[in-house]
Write a protein that holds these residues in place. Structure first.
Motif, PDB file in Angstrom:
ATOM      1  N   ASP A  68       0.834  -1.180  -0.046  1.00  0.00           N
ATOM      2  CA  ASP A  68       0.212   0.068  -0.032  1.00  0.00           C
ATOM      3  C   ASP A  68       0.631   1.274   0.180  1.00  0.00           C
ATOM      4  O   ASP A  68       0.401   2.426   0.000  1.00  0.00           O
ATOM      5  CB  ASP A  68      -0.899   0.136   1.199  1.00  0.00           C
ATOM      6  N   ARG A  71       2.094   1.270   4.966  1.00  0.00           N
ATOM      7  CA  ARG A  71       2.578   0.218   5.968  1.00  0.00           C
ATOM      8  C   ARG A  71       3.427  -0.738   5.344  1.00  0.00           C
ATOM      9  O   ARG A  71       4.328  -1.467   5.857  1.00  0.00           O
ATOM     10  CB  ARG A  71       1.561  -0.315   6.410  1.00  0.00           C
ATOM     11  N   VAL A  72       3.149  -1.426   4.035  1.00  0.00           N
ATOM     12  CA  VAL A  72       3.812  -2.265   3.415  1.00  0.00           C
ATOM     13  C   VAL A  72       4.462  -1.766   2.284  1.00  0.00           C
ATOM     14  O   VAL A  72       3.607  -1.342   1.157  1.00  0.00           O
ATOM     15  CB  VAL A  72       2.696  -3.508   3.040  1.00  0.00           C
ATOM     16  N   CYS A 154      -2.883  -7.132   7.074  1.00  0.00           N
ATOM     17  CA  CYS A 154      -2.897  -5.611   7.942  1.00  0.00           C
ATOM     18  C   CYS A 154      -4.120  -5.869   9.068  1.00  0.00           C
ATOM     19  O   CYS A 154      -5.330  -6.022   8.681  1.00  0.00           O
ATOM     20  CB  CYS A 154      -3.080  -4.594   7.164  1.00  0.00           C
ATOM     21  N   GLU A 155      -3.763  -5.826  10.310  1.00  0.00           N
ATOM     22  CA  GLU A 155      -4.723  -5.926  11.124  1.00  0.00           C
ATOM     23  C   GLU A 155      -4.596  -4.686  11.978  1.00  0.00           C
ATOM     24  O   GLU A 155      -3.421  -4.095  12.756  1.00  0.00           O
ATOM     25  CB  GLU A 155      -4.282  -7.105  12.176  1.00  0.00           C
ATOM     26  N   GLY A 157      -4.602  -1.641  11.279  1.00  0.00           N
ATOM     27  CA  GLY A 157      -3.501  -0.679  10.601  1.00  0.00           C
ATOM     28  C   GLY A 157      -2.324  -0.947  10.771  1.00  0.00           C
ATOM     29  O   GLY A 157      -1.516  -0.251  10.195  1.00  0.00           O
ATOM     30  N   ALA A 158      -1.808  -2.230  11.036  1.00  0.00           N
ATOM     31  CA  ALA A 158      -0.556  -2.606  11.475  1.00  0.00           C
ATOM     32  C   ALA A 158      -0.162  -3.883  10.657  1.00  0.00           C
ATOM     33  O   ALA A 158      -1.171  -4.941  10.732  1.00  0.00           O
ATOM     34  CB  ALA A 158      -0.132  -2.769  12.650  1.00  0.00           C
ATOM     35  N   PRO A 159       0.843  -4.090   9.924  1.00  0.00           N
ATOM     36  CA  PRO A 159       1.295  -5.353   9.107  1.00  0.00           C
ATOM     37  C   PRO A 159       1.280  -6.455  10.095  1.00  0.00           C
ATOM     38  O   PRO A 159       2.092  -6.333  11.231  1.00  0.00           O
ATOM     39  CB  PRO A 159       1.989  -5.095   8.103  1.00  0.00           C
ATOM     40  N   ARG A 170       4.260  -8.962  14.545  1.00  0.00           N
ATOM     41  CA  ARG A 170       3.622  -7.677  14.187  1.00  0.00           C
ATOM     42  C   ARG A 170       4.462  -6.374  14.299  1.00  0.00           C
ATOM     43  O   ARG A 170       5.211  -6.404  15.234  1.00  0.00           O
ATOM     44  CB  ARG A 170       2.277  -7.381  15.100  1.00  0.00           C
ATOM     45  N   ASP A 172       5.261  -1.999  12.783  1.00  0.00           N
ATOM     46  CA  ASP A 172       4.514  -0.682  12.675  1.00  0.00           C
ATOM     47  C   ASP A 172       4.577  -0.738  11.139  1.00  0.00           C
ATOM     48  O   ASP A 172       3.695  -0.210  10.462  1.00  0.00           O
ATOM     49  CB  ASP A 172       5.312   0.293  13.166  1.00  0.00           C
ATOM     50  N   MET A 173       5.699  -1.325  10.482  1.00  0.00           N
ATOM     51  CA  MET A 173       5.855  -1.460   8.997  1.00  0.00           C
ATOM     52  C   MET A 173       6.386  -2.570   8.458  1.00  0.00           C
ATOM     53  O   MET A 173       7.043  -3.300   9.277  1.00  0.00           O
ATOM     54  CB  MET A 173       6.596  -0.078   8.382  1.00  0.00           C
TER      55      MET A 173
END
Length: 447
Positions: A68, A71-72, A154-155, A157-159, A170, A172-173
Motif C-alpha cells: 500500500d 505500511r507495506v 494488515c490488522e 492498521g499494522a502489518p 506484528r 509498525d511497517m
C-alpha cells in the motif's frame, strides 16, 4: 541529491562521446529492428547491427502481499518513506533485504529479519556471516532463518506476518524484499527468441555476454547474480569489445562483491568452504577493523555502540529503549517500560568505582579518576551478608538499583545536589548517579 548528480555525470559523458539519448519505452520487432514509443506517444523505429539489454530489475511483488506504500513497502517504495517506523519487519535476507534491515537497525529501529532459507548471503564466507549475524543480534535485531512466510495481512492498521509453525510477527511497517525480477515484460523478447526464466533473468554466455540471439547482448542485473555495479561495468566492457571485434582481456575469474550493510561486507575470490571442496591447501588470517588506524580514528569497535547514544542524546536513548521494548514475549510490541536510572548506571562510563588496580577505570578523555579510597563505613540496618551497604563500595560490589538514599550521600563526598521537578542528580568523588525517583533503601550489596 546523490542520484541527481550521478544522472548529470552520465548525461555529460553521453554528450562528450556523441551518444544520443531518447526517452521512451522500447521493444524488439525483429532481431535488428527496435520500436521506441516516446513520452509524448510518438513512435520511432530503429535498425541496429548489435543490441545490448541493460534494463535492470524491479521489485518482486506477489499478489498475496498487500502493498500500500504506507505500511507495506517494496524495496523501491521504501525510498519514499515519510517517517521512521516504530518497528520494522523485513521479509527476505538477500543483499537488498540485509542492507535495508541493518540501515534501519543502525537508526535504532527494532527490526526483525525473516528468511525462508536456513542461511543468508550464501556467496560470502561462512565465518564472515557468522560474525555478521552475531553483531546484528548483539545490537538487538531479531533474525529468523529457516521460517517461511505463510501469509501477510494488515490488522488494525499494522502489518502482521504469519510464519510456518504459527508464529506471528506484528510491526509498525513491513518491507518485502524477497527478490527482484528482470524488467523485460514489455521488451518483446518472444518476438526475437531471447530466453528469460520465470524471474525475468536473461540467459547469456558467460564469456561473451551474448544471448541466445547472437547479435543481442545483455548485462547487469537483468542477467542475475551477482547484480553489482562493479561487475555490471565489467560485463558492459566485455560485451562491447566482443560486439565490435575489439581485443578484450579475458573476464576475471573472480569479481569483487560488496554489500552496503551496517557493517559493510566485501569479498573477492573463493570462500573457505570452496577451497576445502577443491582440496587446496590454505591458511586463514584475520585482521580486525577496530585494530586498524582507520577503525581507531573512526572510534569503531564492533556492532552498534549504544553507550555513545546515551552520552550524546539521553532522551533519544530512552525513546529508543522504549521502542525496542524489553518484553521478550512480544519483542515487536510498540512501546515498553521507561528505563529507570540504573539503565545508565550499568554502563561503565557512568559508574566509576575505586579501582586501585586500574582494571575497571574508564580512561576516556574528560573522565575524572577516583581519589584514594577513604576509610570504609557501614550503612544500613543489618549486619549480615547482603544487608546494608559499604561506601565507597569495593570494586567487586554489584549495583542493582538506581540511586543512593539521600542520607548516604555525604559518605561518598557529595559535591552538590540539584533538584529540578521530580528529578535529582548527585555526584560523588568516585561515583556518578542519576535517576528519576530516589529509592528509600540502599541499593548496593557487598560482594
Amino acid at each position: 541529491m546523490t542520484l541527481d548528480h550521478e544522472v548529470d555525470v552520465l548525461e555529460h559523458q553521453f554528450a562528450r562521446n556523441s551518444v544520443k539519448v531518447m526517452r521512451g519505452a522500447a521493444r524488439f520487432l525483429e532481431p535488428h529492428r527496435i520500436e521506441v514509443v516516446g513520452d509524448d506517444g510518438e513512435h520511432h523505429a530503429f535498425t541496429a547491427d548489435k543490441a545490448f539489454i541493460a534494463v535492470g530489475t524491479r521489485p518482486y511483488r506477489p499478489a498475496h502481499v498487500p502493498f500500500d506504500g504506507e505500511r507495506v513497502f517494496d524495496s523501491d517504495e521504501i525510498l519514499d518513506l515519510q517517517r521512521l517506523p516504530r518497528s520494522l519487519t523485513v521479509v527476505g535476507a538477500g543483499v537488498i533485504g540485509v542492507e535495508y534491515a541493518t540501515i534501519f537497525s543502525a537508526l535504532v529501529v527494532p527490526v526483525t529479519l525473516v528468511e525462508a532459507r536456513s542461511s543468508m548471503l550464501d556467496f560470502i564466507d561462512r565465518e564472515l556471516i557468522e560474525e555478521f549475524v552475531h553483531e546484528l543480534r548483539d545490537r538487538g535485531m531479531t533474525i529468523r532463518l529457516g521460517q517461511a512466510v505463510e501469509g501477510i495481512a494488515c490488522e488494525d492498521g499494522a502489518p502482521a506476518v504469519t510464519l510456518d509453525g504459527g508464529r506471528r510477527i506484528r510491526s509498525d511497517m513491513l518491507l518485502y524484499a524477497a527478490g527482484r525480477v528482470g524488467a523485460v515484460g514489455d521488451l518483446g523478447l518472444d518476438a526475437i527468441g531471447v530466453e528469460a526464466d520465470q524471474r525475468g533473468r536473461v540467459k547469456v554466455d558467460a564469456l561473451t555476454l551474448q544471448t541466445t540471439v547472437p547479435n543481442v547482448y545483455a548485462g547487469g542485473d537483468v542477467i542475475g547474480f551477482p547484480s553489482l555495479a562493479s561487475t555490471s561495468m565489467e560485463q558492459g566492457r566485455i560485451a562491447a569489445c566482443h560486439a565490435f571485434g575489439a581485443h578484450a582481456p579475458a573476464p576475471p575469474e573472480f569479481f569483487p562483491y560488496g554489500v552496503y550493510s551496517v557493517p559493510e561486507i566485501s569479498t573477492v575470490g573463493m570462500s573457505e568452504q570452496e577451497v576445502r571442496e577443491k582440496g587446496i591447501p590454505y591458511e586463514c588470517g584475520v585482521a580486525r577493523f577496530r585494530e586498524t588506524s582507520r577503525g581507531h580514528i573512526m572510534g569503531l569497535n564492533t556492532g552498534h555502540d549504544e553507550d555513545d547514544l546515551l552520552d550524546q542524546d539521553p532522551p533519544a536513548a530512552r525513546r529508543a529503549y522504549r521502542r525496542r521494548g524489553r518484553d521478550r514475549a512480544d519483542p515487536h510490541r510498540p512501546g515498553g517500560a521507561e528505563p529507570e536510572g540504573h539503565h545508565r548506571l550499568l554502563h561503565r562510563e557512568h559508574l566509576q568505582l575505586p579501582d586501585p588496580g586500574r582494571g575497571l577505570q574508564d580512561r576516556r578523555p574528560g573522565r575524572l579518576e577516583p581519589p584514594a579510597q577513604p576509610p570504609r563505613r557501614r550503612a544500613g540496618g543489618g549486619g549480615g551478608r547482603g544487608v546494608g551497604a559499604s561506601y565507597p563500595p569495593s570494586p567487586s560490589a554489584l549495583c542493582r538499583g538506581s540511586l543512593l538514599p539521600p542520607a548516604l550521600r555525604p559518605d561518598v563526598g557529595v559535591r552538590g545536589l540539584r533538584r529540578q521537578g521530580p528529578s535529582a542528580q548527585a555526584e560523588g568523588d568516585g561515583l556518578v548517579w542519576e535517576t528519576s525517583t530516589p529509592p528509600a533503601a540502599p541499593v548496593c550489596r557487598g560482594a
